[in-house]
Design a protein around this motif. Structure first.
Motif, PDB file in Angstrom:
ATOM      1  N   ARG A  41       0.824  -1.203   0.000  1.00 38.67           N
ATOM      2  CA  ARG A  41       0.000   0.000   0.000  1.00 38.67           C
ATOM      3  C   ARG A  41       0.854   1.247   0.000  1.00 38.67           C
ATOM      4  NH1 ARG A  41      -3.532   0.245   4.863  1.00 38.67           N
ATOM      5  NH2 ARG A  41      -1.894  -1.104   5.617  1.00 38.67           N
ATOM      6  N   GLU A 618      -8.809 -12.127  19.845  1.00 37.57           N
ATOM      7  CA  GLU A 618      -9.729 -11.001  19.838  1.00 37.57           C
ATOM      8  C   GLU A 618     -11.131 -11.468  19.452  1.00 37.57           C
ATOM      9  OE1 GLU A 618      -8.815  -7.938  16.939  1.00 37.57           O
ATOM     10  OE2 GLU A 618      -9.880  -6.520  18.218  1.00 37.57           O
ATOM     11  N   GLU A 693       0.714  -2.743  18.745  1.00 37.19           N
ATOM     12  CA  GLU A 693      -0.664  -3.205  18.937  1.00 37.19           C
ATOM     13  C   GLU A 693      -0.872  -3.952  20.251  1.00 37.19           C
ATOM     14  OE1 GLU A 693      -2.207  -5.297  15.593  1.00 37.19           O
ATOM     15  OE2 GLU A 693      -2.005  -3.577  14.264  1.00 37.19           O
ATOM     16  N   TRP A 698      -7.549  -5.879  24.572  1.00 37.56           N
ATOM     17  CA  TRP A 698      -8.687  -5.383  25.353  1.00 37.56           C
ATOM     18  C   TRP A 698      -9.533  -6.475  25.981  1.00 37.56           C
ATOM     19  CZ3 TRP A 698     -13.218  -7.324  23.404  1.00 37.56           C
ATOM     20  CH2 TRP A 698     -13.161  -7.797  22.097  1.00 37.56           C
TER      21      TRP A 698
ATOM     22  N   GLU B  74     -10.064  14.411  16.341  1.00 35.46           N
ATOM     23  CA  GLU B  74      -8.902  13.533  16.395  1.00 35.46           C
ATOM     24  C   GLU B  74      -7.681  14.275  15.856  1.00 35.46           C
ATOM     25  OE1 GLU B  74      -8.951  10.479  17.719  1.00 35.46           O
ATOM     26  OE2 GLU B  74     -11.099  10.650  18.151  1.00 35.46           O
ATOM     27  N   GLN B  75      -7.909  15.231  15.000  1.00 35.70           N
ATOM     28  CA  GLN B  75      -6.815  15.993  14.395  1.00 35.70           C
ATOM     29  C   GLN B  75      -7.079  17.477  14.584  1.00 35.70           C
ATOM     30  OE1 GLN B  75      -4.093  14.855  13.116  1.00 35.70           O
ATOM     31  NE2 GLN B  75      -4.449  12.715  12.558  1.00 35.70           N
TER      32      GLN B  75
ATOM     33  N   ASN C  29      -4.882  -4.748   5.966  1.00 35.52           N
ATOM     34  CA  ASN C  29      -5.002  -3.306   6.171  1.00 35.52           C
ATOM     35  C   ASN C  29      -4.512  -2.839   7.526  1.00 35.52           C
ATOM     36  OD1 ASN C  29      -6.340  -2.663   3.594  1.00 35.52           O
ATOM     37  ND2 ASN C  29      -7.910  -4.038   4.382  1.00 35.52           N
ATOM     38  N   ARG C  30      -3.805  -3.725   8.223  1.00 36.81           N
ATOM     39  CA  ARG C  30      -3.231  -3.364   9.526  1.00 36.81           C
ATOM     40  C   ARG C  30      -4.292  -2.739  10.424  1.00 36.81           C
ATOM     41  NH1 ARG C  30       1.355  -6.088  10.347  1.00 36.81           N
ATOM     42  NH2 ARG C  30       0.757  -7.289   8.567  1.00 36.81           N
ATOM     43  N   VAL C  31      -5.365  -3.427  10.589  1.00 40.07           N
ATOM     44  CA  VAL C  31      -6.438  -2.918  11.444  1.00 40.07           C
ATOM     45  C   VAL C  31      -6.135  -3.342  12.882  1.00 40.07           C
ATOM     46  CG1 VAL C  31      -8.913  -2.908  11.847  1.00 40.07           C
ATOM     47  CG2 VAL C  31      -8.042  -3.182   9.517  1.00 40.07           C
ATOM     48  N   PRO C  32      -5.947  -2.400  13.787  1.00 43.49           N
ATOM     49  CA  PRO C  32      -5.489  -2.741  15.143  1.00 43.49           C
ATOM     50  C   PRO C  32      -6.563  -3.417  16.002  1.00 43.49           C
ATOM     51  CG  PRO C  32      -5.384  -0.361  14.743  1.00 43.49           C
ATOM     52  CD  PRO C  32      -6.116  -0.961  13.596  1.00 43.49           C
ATOM     53  N   PRO C  33      -6.153  -3.994  17.122  1.00 45.20           N
ATOM     54  CA  PRO C  33      -7.107  -4.630  18.021  1.00 45.20           C
ATOM     55  C   PRO C  33      -8.182  -3.637  18.480  1.00 45.20           C
ATOM     56  CG  PRO C  33      -4.880  -5.170  18.692  1.00 45.20           C
ATOM     57  CD  PRO C  33      -4.770  -4.150  17.598  1.00 45.20           C
ATOM     58  N   GLY C  34      -9.379  -4.143  18.629  1.00 43.93           N
ATOM     59  CA  GLY C  34     -10.471  -3.315  19.136  1.00 43.93           C
ATOM     60  C   GLY C  34     -11.362  -2.740  18.060  1.00 43.93           C
ATOM     61  N   VAL C  35     -10.858  -2.671  16.828  1.00 41.00           N
ATOM     62  CA  VAL C  35     -11.684  -2.129  15.745  1.00 41.00           C
ATOM     63  C   VAL C  35     -11.654  -3.079  14.553  1.00 41.00           C
ATOM     64  CG1 VAL C  35     -11.498   0.295  16.397  1.00 41.00           C
ATOM     65  CG2 VAL C  35      -9.724  -0.730  14.987  1.00 41.00           C
ATOM     66  N   GLY C  94     -11.099  14.290  11.749  1.00 39.99           N
ATOM     67  CA  GLY C  94     -11.448  13.409  12.862  1.00 39.99           C
ATOM     68  C   GLY C  94     -12.614  13.903  13.693  1.00 39.99           C
ATOM     69  N   VAL C 109     -12.276   4.883  14.468  1.00 45.85           N
ATOM     70  CA  VAL C 109     -11.083   5.713  14.641  1.00 45.85           C
ATOM     71  C   VAL C 109      -9.929   4.760  14.913  1.00 45.85           C
ATOM     72  CG1 VAL C 109      -9.983   7.520  15.988  1.00 45.85           C
ATOM     73  CG2 VAL C 109     -12.451   7.579  15.619  1.00 45.85           C
ATOM     74  N   PRO C 111      -7.016   3.469  16.609  1.00 48.37           N
ATOM     75  CA  PRO C 111      -6.480   3.827  17.926  1.00 48.37           C
ATOM     76  C   PRO C 111      -4.982   4.103  17.920  1.00 48.37           C
ATOM     77  CG  PRO C 111      -7.096   1.499  17.864  1.00 48.37           C
ATOM     78  CD  PRO C 111      -7.504   2.085  16.553  1.00 48.37           C
ATOM     79  N   LEU C 112      -4.294   3.741  16.854  1.00 49.96           N
ATOM     80  CA  LEU C 112      -2.850   3.978  16.836  1.00 49.96           C
ATOM     81  C   LEU C 112      -2.497   5.311  16.202  1.00 49.96           C
ATOM     82  CD1 LEU C 112      -1.352   0.483  16.039  1.00 49.96           C
ATOM     83  CD2 LEU C 112      -1.320   1.744  18.188  1.00 49.96           C
ATOM     84  N   PRO C 114      -4.602   8.829  15.032  1.00 47.00           N
ATOM     85  CA  PRO C 114      -5.947   9.348  15.142  1.00 47.00           C
ATOM     86  C   PRO C 114      -6.557   9.739  13.796  1.00 47.00           C
ATOM     87  CG  PRO C 114      -4.354  10.902  16.011  1.00 47.00           C
ATOM     88  CD  PRO C 114      -3.587   9.740  15.562  1.00 47.00           C
ATOM     89  N   ILE C 115      -6.957   8.740  13.015  1.00 48.98           N
ATOM     90  CA  ILE C 115      -7.682   9.026  11.783  1.00 48.98           C
ATOM     91  C   ILE C 115      -8.819   8.030  11.646  1.00 48.98           C
ATOM     92  CG2 ILE C 115      -6.038  10.209  10.298  1.00 48.98           C
ATOM     93  CD1 ILE C 115      -5.042   7.498   9.447  1.00 48.98           C
TER      94      ILE C 115
END
Ligand SMILES: Nc1nc2c(c(=O)[nH]1)N[C@H]1C(S)=C(S)[C@@H](COP(=O)(O)OP(=O)(O)OC[C@H]3O[C@@H](n4cnc5c(=O)[nH]c(N)nc54)[C@H](O)[C@@H]3O)O[C@H]1N2
Ligand SMILES: Nc1nc2c(c(=O)[nH]1)N[C@H]1C(S)=C(S)[C@@H](COP(=O)(O)OP(=O)(O)OC[C@H]3O[C@@H](n4cnc5c(=O)[nH]c(N)nc54)[C@H](O)[C@@H]3O)O[C@H]1N2
Ligand code: SF4
Ligand code: SF4
Ligand code: SF4
Ligand code: SF4
Ligand code: SF4
Ligand SMILES: [Mo]
Lengths: 735, 299, 197
Positions: A41, A618, A693, A698, B74-75, C29-35, C94, C109, C111-112, C114-115
Motif C-alpha cells: 500500500r 480477539e 498493537e 482489550w 482527532e486531528q 489493512n493493519r487494522v489494530p485490536p479493538g476495531v 477526525g 477511529v 487507535p494507533l 488518530p484518523i
C-alpha cells in the motif's frame, strides 16, 4: 510499446501524480482479478512472495509469505495448491502472529528455580547441547537407551525425524498423536481398508450423513474439505444431515440436525444399516464384490439394531432413523462421515467401523462421491535408516499414567511442540508427574513458546516456527491425485531459535555412539533433496528448485487410482468381528443434576496453539459452559451466571451460556481457551512490546476463560487407544 | 423467535460527553443572546438590565464552546480544513460559518451597547437573532441529519434544540440576575419583578419544550420498530432514569411546580433552585440525545 | 469502455462463518485490536430441537447515497465514480460525524493514529488487478467481488439469478454489498439483544 495514445498518457500522468499525492494508484482499468499476489500500500509495488505450507492445523494448506523489507507482511493462499486452491482460514493468516509474537523464547533456557516456578536463565546453544548430550550419553553408558522418550506433535514431517532420532538412539518409545481426528478413526480405517487415512469425497456427493464432525469449524483437512462440501451443497444440491449433541456451525447450517445422546452414534449408524438391509436398499453387488462379509451375514448381525432400540438408546426417533436411512441409500452418490463427536469416545473405533460399514452398504467406499482414501506420496527419507524400534506408540495419555505408577522408567524426556499438561486429559496428574524429578530426571522441551508443559522442563530450546523451516509433505489429496508440498523458510529463524530438524541433527552428532550415522545427510535441505530425488517426475520438473519457486508440485499425469486395497483379502475387511455398538458403561445411569461434558473447537482456534494470536483471541476469548435453556431454567441459571462443574477429578467454575442449541443432558466447553501459561497475549491485557498493537489488547476485561481438561479423566478406547474426550460425566451447580 | 447472538463486535461510541457539552454551551449562548435582545432589539424596557449580561454571557460561552469541539477532534491541528475544504451539505460546515459570524456579531453588538449607541445596537441585535437561532438550530441539524440514529433523525430536532436553548438560556439568566442581585450586590435594594417576569417566561418555554418532547416521543412510539425501541429506551430502558428522572421530573416538573405554586413563585431561593434544576435538566437532555442516540445498536 | 461499478456479493448459502475474511482484512489493512473493517455476526435461532445458525459478514456497504459523505464537513470522504467510498486520511479532521452518520457501524477511529478508516474494497489491490483480501481467502467462496456494469461478471450474474437483500434498505443508502439468502434476524440489530426486547 510505441502505441501509447494520448489518453493513456494522461492516465499515466494522472496516475503518477496520484501516487505522489496519496501513495495510492488512481482508478484505472484493471485486468481481470488475479489471485496469489500482494501489493504494497505504501510503495504500490508487488511484494515478493515465497511459497510454503501452513501448520496452524494439520490441513497443510499451501501459503505464500509476502515480504517487504525483509519482513513477512502478510500470508496469502497459494493458488497452485490443489487441496486448498489458494484459500485460507483465519488461523492460517494469523500465523503471522506466531512469527512476530513478543513472547517467543529468546534463547535456550535453563531452569533456575523449582520445576514449574517459571524461573529461567538464558544459556548458549553450546551449553544446552552439551548438557543434553551428556544426559543422553549417560543413558547410553548405563545401557538405558529405552528410557529416552521423545514426544512429538501431529506435525507429520517432523514425526519422521523424531522417529529416526529415537530409533537411532535405540529408544523404544516415541509418541505422537494420530492426525486423523483421533487414533480411533485411523485404527478403524486401517483395520477395514489397510489405508491410514480416509475422508468423504464431498465434492461429488449428493448426500452427506454426518456423525459428529464439524467441518464448518474444524476438520483435519479444514479448508480443502469445507470448500468442496459447500460446492456440493450449492452446485449439486447435496443434502446434509448432522448428528451432533449441540448446534455447531455445521449442525446449524445442515438441512437437518439431530441432537443425540453422547456416545450413542454407533447405535444409530447400525440401525440405519439395518433399515437399508432389511428394506433391500443396499448395494448387494458391492457388498459381495468388495467386502469380506455377505449380505446374509450382515442382515443377521444387524437385526439386533432396530430403529426402535436405537431410539431408546440415542433419543433419535425411529421414524427419523428410517427416513434418513432410506434417503441416504437412494441418493446416489452419498457418503457418511464421522468426526470427533463419534470418534472421541471410548467406543469411537467401533463407531468409525460402523460408519465405514454404512458406506459399504450403499457402495460408497472408494467411489466418486463416497468415502475415499486419499494417499499422498510415500516419501522415502535418505539411507541409512535406523532399525525400527519395537514400540512406537501412537497415543500418549497413558505414558504419564505409567510413569506415575512407576511402570515406565524415564531417563530423558524430550518433548517437541507438545503441551501434554494443557491438551491432555487429567492435566493435574500430568503436571504432577512432570514436576517430580525422581520420576522424570531430565526434561528437554523444544518449542517456540513457553507453555503449560514446558514450564516444567529443565532445558527449553527455542524452536523456529513453521514459517522459518524446511519440511517436505504430501498431504492427503482431495482430488485423489497425489502432490508434493514444500515448507521452506520464508524468513530466517528469529532471535536464536533453530528448527527441530537442526536441533536433532546437531544433537545426533554430539551424542555420537552410532546415532550420528543416521544423520550424515547434513542439513534438512539435503534430507529433503534426498527424498525428492526418489521421485523422478519431480526431478524432471526441476526438483527442489521447482518446489522452492512454486511451493507445490502435482503429478498431472497420474489419475486418481481407486480400488487398490491394501488389505490381505483385497477387500474391505469387516469380518471376523462385524462392527457393534458398545454402550459406554458409566453413561448408563445419569443422576439428577448430572450432565455429559463434551468439548468442541472454535473455528478460529487450534487447541493449545492459537491463544497467543492476537487476531484470533480477539474474536474468541471466552469459554462459557453451554447449557440447554430448559436445564438452565430448572437450575434457575441465567446467561452469565456462574456454575461449578465437577467431575470425578475436581471442579472448575465458569459462567454459563444459555442456549436452545444443545441437548438438555449435555453441557459443553471449548478446548482451546483458559490459558494459564502461554505468554501475555492470551491474557488480553495491554503491554509494551515491539508491536505497538499489544498496547491495545482489550479482552482481558472479559476474563480469559477456563479449560476443561483438568477435569477430564483419562479414559481409553481399548481398540483404537484413543482418549474418550467426550465421555466425562459432570455435576453442575449454581454458585 | 428465540434468537441468541453467538458472535458480534462492540463498537466504541464515536461522540460523547464533550459533544453534549458543546451542544449545551451553544444552547446557553443562543438563549442568553436572544434574551439580551428583548430590550435592545425589541425595546422591551423591563429586560434592559439583561442586555449587557446577556451579550457578555453569549460571547463568553461561544468562545468556550468551540474549544470542546476542537478537543474532541482527532486531528485538532487540521481545524482549518473546515474552511479550506468545506462541504456545504454538512451541517458542521454551516456551523463553521455560524461560529465565525455569530461571535463577531456579538462583539459588535455588545460594543455598541456598551457605547450606548442604541440605534446600531438594535440593528446588530436584530441581525444577531437569526444568527443565534441558527447557531443553535444547526446543532439540532447535526443530529437530525445523522440519519443512522433513530433518536436524532427527526425534523423536530432543530426546534427542540431551539426551544431547549431558550429554556436553558432563560434559566441561566435568571440565575445570573439572582446571583448578581442577592449575592454580589447584596447590600442594595432590588426590584424582584424582573426575576418574576423571567420566571414566567421560563414557565412558558418549559411548557413549549415539554410539548415538543411529547410530540417527538409520541411519533417515536408509534413509528417503526427501531423508533419504538428508542422511545422505550427512554421510558423504561437504560436511559429512563436520566430522561424521566432528571430531564422531565427534576428538570421540568419540579421547576414548573416551583414557578407556578402560589407559595414559591415569589420566593427567590425557589426560583433559583428551579433555574438550577432546569439547567441540569437540559444538560441531561443533551447527553440523552447524543449518548442515548448513539447507544442504540446498529449491527 | 464503460465505467466500472464495483460491488460485492456475499452468498450466505455458502458462508461458513469462519472469520477468515475479518482476519484477512486485519492483516491486509493493519487494522489494530479493538476495531474492525469487517466482522461476522453469528446468531442461532429457533427452539430446541429446531435450531439454525446464521452468519452475516459485514463491511462498508459503499453506499450509492452515503450519509457519511454528505455529512463530512471537509470533503475528506467521497464516492468515486467506480462506486468505492474512500477517505483521504490526510484531510480528515477526525470529527467523527461520519461514524455517527453511518447506519452500519462501518467506520472506526484508528487507535494507533488518530484518523478515521473503513473498508475501501481494498482498492489498492483491485486497481492492481487483485481481488480484495477478504474475497481472495474466503474458504467457502462466499464473497464475490466484481463489476456490476459488466454483464459477464459473476456478481452481475449472481444478482440477476438470485433474490438478494441489502442491509437497512429503509435508510435509502443503496448499499453495494449484496447478500444472497440473508436471515432477517441476523440483519436485525435488535434480535437476540435481551436488553432491547
Ligand atoms: N478450528 C480447528 N480446526 C481443527 C482443529 C482445531 O483445534 N481447531 N484441530 C484439528 C484436529 S487435530 C482434529 S482431531 C480435528 C477434529 O475435528 P472434529 O472431527 O470436528 O472434532 P471435534 O471438534 O472435537 O468435535 C466435533 C463435534 O462433535 C460434537 N460431539 C461431541 N460429542 C458427540 C457425540 O457423542 N455424538 C455426536 N454426534 N457429536 C458429538 C461436538 O459438539 C463437536 O461439534 O480438527 C482439526 N481441525
Ligand atoms: N478436551 C479436549 N482436549 C483435546 C481434544 C479434544 O477434543 N478435547 N483433542 C485432542 C486432539 S485430537 C489433539 S490432535 C490434541 C492437540 O493438542 P496439542 O498438540 O497440544 O495442540 P497444538 O495446537 O498442536 O499445539 C502444541 C504446541 O505446539 C507449539 N507450537 C506452535 N507452533 C509451533 C511451531 O511452529 N513449532 C513448534 N515446535 N511448536 C509450535 C505451541 O506451543 C503449542 O503449545 O489435543 C487433544 N486435546
Ligand atoms: S486449514 Fe487453516 S490452519 Fe489449517 S492448514 Fe489450512 S490455512 Fe492453515
Ligand atoms: S471468509 Fe467467507 S465463509 Fe468465512 S465468514 Fe467470511 S464470508 Fe463467510
Ligand atoms: S456503509 Fe457507512 S461508511 Fe460505508 S458508504 Fe455507507 S454510510 Fe458510508
Ligand atoms: S471524521 Fe473525517 S471523514 Fe469523518 S466526517 Fe469528520 S472529517 Fe470527514
Ligand atoms: S475489501 Fe478489503 S478493506 Fe474491505 S473488508 Fe475486505 S479486506 Fe477489508
Ligand atoms: Mo486431533
Amino acid at each position: 510499446m510505441s502505441g501509447m495514445n494520448r489518453r493513456d498518457f494522461i492516465k499515466w500522468g494522472a496516475g503518477g501524480m496520484a501516487l505522489l499525492a496519496t501513495g495510492l494508484p488512481l482508478e484505472g482499468e484493471p485486468a481481470p482479478l488475479e489471485k496469489g499476489k500482494s501489493i504494497s500500500r505504501t510503495t504500490g509495488r508487488m511484494r515478493k512472495s515465497i511459497p510454503s505450507v501452513c501448520m496452524m492445523c494439520p490441513a497443510s494448506c499451501g501459503i505464500l509469505g509476502y515480504l517487504e523489507y525483509g519482513k513477512v507482511i502478510n500470508i496469502g493462499g497459494n493458488p497452485l495448491d490443489p487441496n486448498s486452491r489458494g484459500r485460507l482460514c483465519a488461523k492460517g493468516i494469523a500465523g503471522l502472529n506466531h512469527l512476530y509474537n513478543p513472547d517467543r523464547i529468546p534463547s535456550p533456557l535453563r531452569r533456575a528455580g523449582k520445576r514449574g516456578e517459571g524461573q529461567w536463565k538464558q544459556i548458549s546453544w553450546d551449553e544446552a547441547f552439551n548438557e543434553i548430550a551428556l544426559r543422553l550419553n549417560a543413558l547410553q553408558a548405563e545401557k538405558q537407551h529405552h528410557n529416552f522418550i521423545l514426544r512429538n506433535a501431529w506435525d507429520l514431517s517432523s514425526n519422521d525425524l523424531a522417529w529416526r532420532f529415537a530409533s537411532a538412539f535405540d529408544s523404544s518409545t516415541t509418541f505422537h498423536h494420530a492426525v486423523l481426528e483421533s487414533p480411533n478413526g485411523a485404527f478403524a480405517i486401517h483395520d477395514v481398508s489397510g489405508h491410514s487415512i480416509g475422508v468423504g469425497d464431498v465434492s461429488h456427493t449428493r448426500y452427506i450423513l454426518n456423525f459428529g464432525a464439524n467441518p464448518y469449524e474444524s476438520h483435519y483437512l479444514f479448508v480443502p474439505f469445507i470448500q468442496r462440501l459447500i460446492d456440493a451443497r450449492i452446485n449439486l444440491g447435496a443434502k446434509m444431515v448432522t448428528f451432533d449433541v449441540r448446534i455447531s456451525q455445521t449442525a446449524g447450517k445442515s438441512d437437518e440436525w439431530f441432537p443425540i445422546i453422547p456416545g450413542t452414534d454407533g447405535m444409530v449408524v447400525l440401525a440405519m444399516a439395518y433399515v437399508i438391509a432389511s428394506e433391500g436398499l443396499w448395494d448387494r453387488e458391492f457388498i459381495e464384490r468388495w467386502t469380506n462379509t455377505s449380505p446374509a451375514r450382515l442382515l443377521r448381525h444387524l437385526s439386533a439394531y432396530t430403529p426402535k432400540k436405537a431410539e431408546s438408546v440415542s433419543g433419535v426417533r425411529a421414524s427419523d432413523i428410517k427416513r434418513i436411512a432410506a434417503e441416504f441409500a437412494t441418493a446416489k452418490p452419498s457418503v457418511a462421515i464421522g468426526g470427533g463427536g463419534a470418534l472421541k469416545h471410548i467406543n469411537g473405533t467401533s463407531n468409525q467401523k460402523s460408519i465405514l460399514l454404512l458406506n459399504a452398504m450403499v457402495g460408497s467406499l472408494d467411489t466418486k462421491g463416497g468415502f475415499i482414501f486419499p494417499q499422498g506420496y510415500l516419501l522415502d527419507p535418505p539411507d541409512p535408516k535406523p532399525p525400527k524400534s519395537q514400540r512406537m506408540n501412537p497415543e500418549s495419555q497413558n505414558l504419564f499414567v505409567r510413569v506415575a505408577r512407576g511402570t515406565q522408567p524415564v531417563g530423558v524426556l524430550m518433548t517437541h511442540m507438545d503441551n501434554a499438561v494443557y491438551r491432555g486429559p487429567n492435566s493435574k496428574l500430568i503436571s504432577h508427574v512432570l514436576e517430580d524429578e525422581s520420576k522424570i530426571p531430565f526434561h528437554v522441551s523444544i518449542d517456540p513458546f513457553l507453555n503449560e508443559s514446558n514450564l516444567y522442563a529443565d532445558i527449553v530450546l527455542p524452536e523456529a516456527i513453521y514459517l522459518e523451516r524446511w519440511d517436505l509433505l504430501s498431504p492427503p489429496p482431495m482430488e485423489g491425485i497425489p502432490y508434493i508440498a514444500l515448507r521452506q523458510p520464508i524468513v530466517k529463524p528469529m532471535a536464536h531459535s533453530l528448527p527441530f530438524s537442526e536441533i536433532l541433527i546437531e544433537l545426533a552428532h554430539r551424542v555420537g555412539g552410532g546415532v550420528e550415522r543416521y544423520f550424515r545427510f547434513g542439513k534438512m535441505e539435503h534430507y529433503i533433496e534426498a527424498m525428492i530425488r526418489k521421485i523422478p517426475k519431480l526431478v524432471d520438473a526441476g526438483g527442489i528448485d521447482f518446489l522452492m519457486d512454486k511451493g507445490i508440485w502435482v503429478n498431472s499425469e497420474l489419475k486418481p487410482d481407486r480400488k487398490r486395497l491394501k488389505t490381505p483379502s483385497g477387500k474391505y475387511e469387516f469380518e471376523p468381528s462385524l462392527p457393534t455398538y458398545l454402550p459406554i458403561p458409566h453413561h448408563q445411569q445419569l443422576k439428577e443434576g448430572e450432565f455429559h461434558l463434551i468439548t468442541f473447537q472454535w473455528n478460529v482456534h487450534s487447541y493449545s496453539q492459537t491463544a497467543n494470536c492476537k487476531w484470533l483471541m480477539e474474536i474468541v476469548h471466552r469459554n462459557p459452559l453451554w447449557i440447554n435453556e430448559e436445564a438452565a431454567k430448572r437450575m434457575s441459571l441465567n446467561n452469565g451466571d456462574r456454575v461449578k462443574v465437577t467431575s470425578s477429578l475436581g471442579s472448575i467454575v465458569t459462567p454459563v451460556f444459555v442456549t436452545q442449541g444443545i441437548h438438555p443432558r449435555v453441557v459443553a466447553l471449548s478446548d482451546s481457551l483458559g490459558r494459564w501459561n502461554y505468554g501475555r497475549t492470551p491474557q488480553g491485557k495491554p503491554f509494551q512490546s515491539q508491536d505497538p498493537e499489544t498496547n491495545l489488547l482489550w479482552w482481558g476485561k472479559h476474563g480469559t476463560g477456563v479449560h476443561p481438561n483438568p477435569i477430564i479423566p483419562i479414559l481409553q478406547d481399548p481398540l483404537g487407544e484413543g482418549q474418550g474426550w467426550m465421555d466425562t460425566v459432570v455435576k453442575a451447580e449454581k454458585v | 423467535m428465540d434468537v441468541n447472538i453467538i458472535y458480534n463486535i462492540e463498537h466504541e461510541m464515536p461522540l460523547g460527553i464533550l459533544i453534549s457539552l458543546y451542544f449545551y454551551l451553544t444552547g446557553l449562548s443562543a438563549g442568553s443572546f436572544i434574551i439580551s435582545t428583548f430590550a435592545y432589539g425589541f425595546g422591551m424596557v423591563k429586560f434592559k438590565p439583561l442586555g449587557k449580561i446577556g451579550v457578555v454571557m453569549a460571547t463568553l460561552l461561544l468562545v468556550i464552546a468551540p474549544m470542546t469541539l476542537l478537543v474532541d477532534l482527532e486531528q485538532p491541528l487540521r481545524f482549518w480544513h473546515l474552511i479550506l475544504y468545506l462541504r456545504i451539505t454538512s451541517p458542521i460546515t454551516w456551523g463553521t460559518f455560524l461560529l465565525t459570524l455569530y461571535p463577531m456579531n456579538c462583539v459588535v453588538y455588545g460594543y455598541f451597547m456598551f457605547r450606548g449607541d442604541m440605534k446600531r445596537t438594535k440593528i446588530f441585535g436584530l441581525i444577531g437573532i437569526p444568527l443565534a437561532l441558527m447557531v443553535h438550530g444547526y446543532t439540532g441539524f447535526i443530529l437530525a441529519l445523522g440519519k443512522a440514529r433513530v433518536l436524532w433523525n427527526t425534523a423536530i430536532m432543530p426546534p427542540i434544540f431551539l426551544v431547549s436553548a431558550m429554556v436553558s438560556g432563560l434559566a441561566m439568566m435568571t440565575l445570573v440576575v439572582i446571583i448578581k442581585d442577592y449575592v454580589i450586590q447584596r447590600k442594595k435594594e432590588h426590584d424582584p419583578t424582573l426575576i418574576y417576569d423571567l420566571g414566567k417566561l421560563l414557565v412558558a418555554s418549559i411548557v413549549l419544550d415539554l410539548i415538543l418532547i411529547g410530540t417527538d416521543l409520541t411519533v417515536l412510539l408509534t413509528s417503526h420498530t427501531e423508533a419504538y425501541k428508542a422511545a422505550v429506551m427512554l421510558i423504561k430502558g437504560s436511559f429512563s432514569p436520566l430522561f424521566l428522572g432528571v430531564e422531565i421530573f427534576l428538570g421540568s416538573i419540579i421547576p414548573l411546580l416551583l414557578l407556578l405554586s402560589p407559595f414559591t413563585k415569589r420566593w427567590i431561593p425557589g426560583i433559583a433552585i428551579a433555574s438550577l434544576l432546569v439547567m441540569i435538566g437540559i444538560f441531561a437532555m443533551r447527553c440523552i440525545m447524543v449518548i442515548g442516540g448513539l447507544s442504540i445498536p446498529l449491527s | 469502455m464503460k465505467k466500472k461499478r464495483y460491488a460485492m456479493v456475499i452468498d450466505l448459502r455458502r458462508c461458513i462463518g469462519c472469520h477468515s475474511c475479518s482476519v484477512a482484512c486485519k492483516a491486509e489493512n493493519r487494522v489494530p485490536p479493538g476495531v474492525f473493517r469487517s466482522w461476522v455476526k453469528i446468531i442461532e435461532k429457533g427452539r430446541y430441537p429446531n435450531i439454525t445458525r446464521h452468519f452475516l459478514p459485514t463491511l462498508c456497504n459503499q453506499c450509492e447515497h452515503p450519509p457519511c459523505v454528505i455529512n463530512c464537513p471537509v470533503q475528506a470522504t467521497w464516492k468515486q465514480e467506480d462506486g468505492i467510498v474512500i477517505i483521504d486520511e490526510h484531510r480528515c479532521i477526525g470529527c467523527k460525524y461520519c461514524l455517527a452518520s453511518c447506519p452500519y457501524n462501518a467506520r472506526y477511529v484508528n487507535p494507533l493514529m488518530p484518523i478515521v478508516q473503513k473498508c475501501y474494497f481494498c482498492r489498492h489491490r483491485v486497481y492492481a488487478g487483485l481481488e480484495p483480501a477478504c474475497v481472495e481467502v474466503c474458504p467457502a467462496k462466499a464473497r464475490i467481488f466484481g463489476d456490476l456494469n459488466n454483464p459477464e461478471d459473476e456478481v452481475t450474474k449472481l444478482l440477476s439469478k438470485h433474490p438478494f437483500q441489502t442491509l437497512k434498505p429503509e435508510m435509502g443508502t443503496y448499499p453495494q454489498v449484496y447478500y444472497i439468502a440473508a436471515d432477517a434476524d441476523a440483519m436485525d440489530p435488535f434480535a437476540g439483544r435481551k436488553e432491547w426486547t
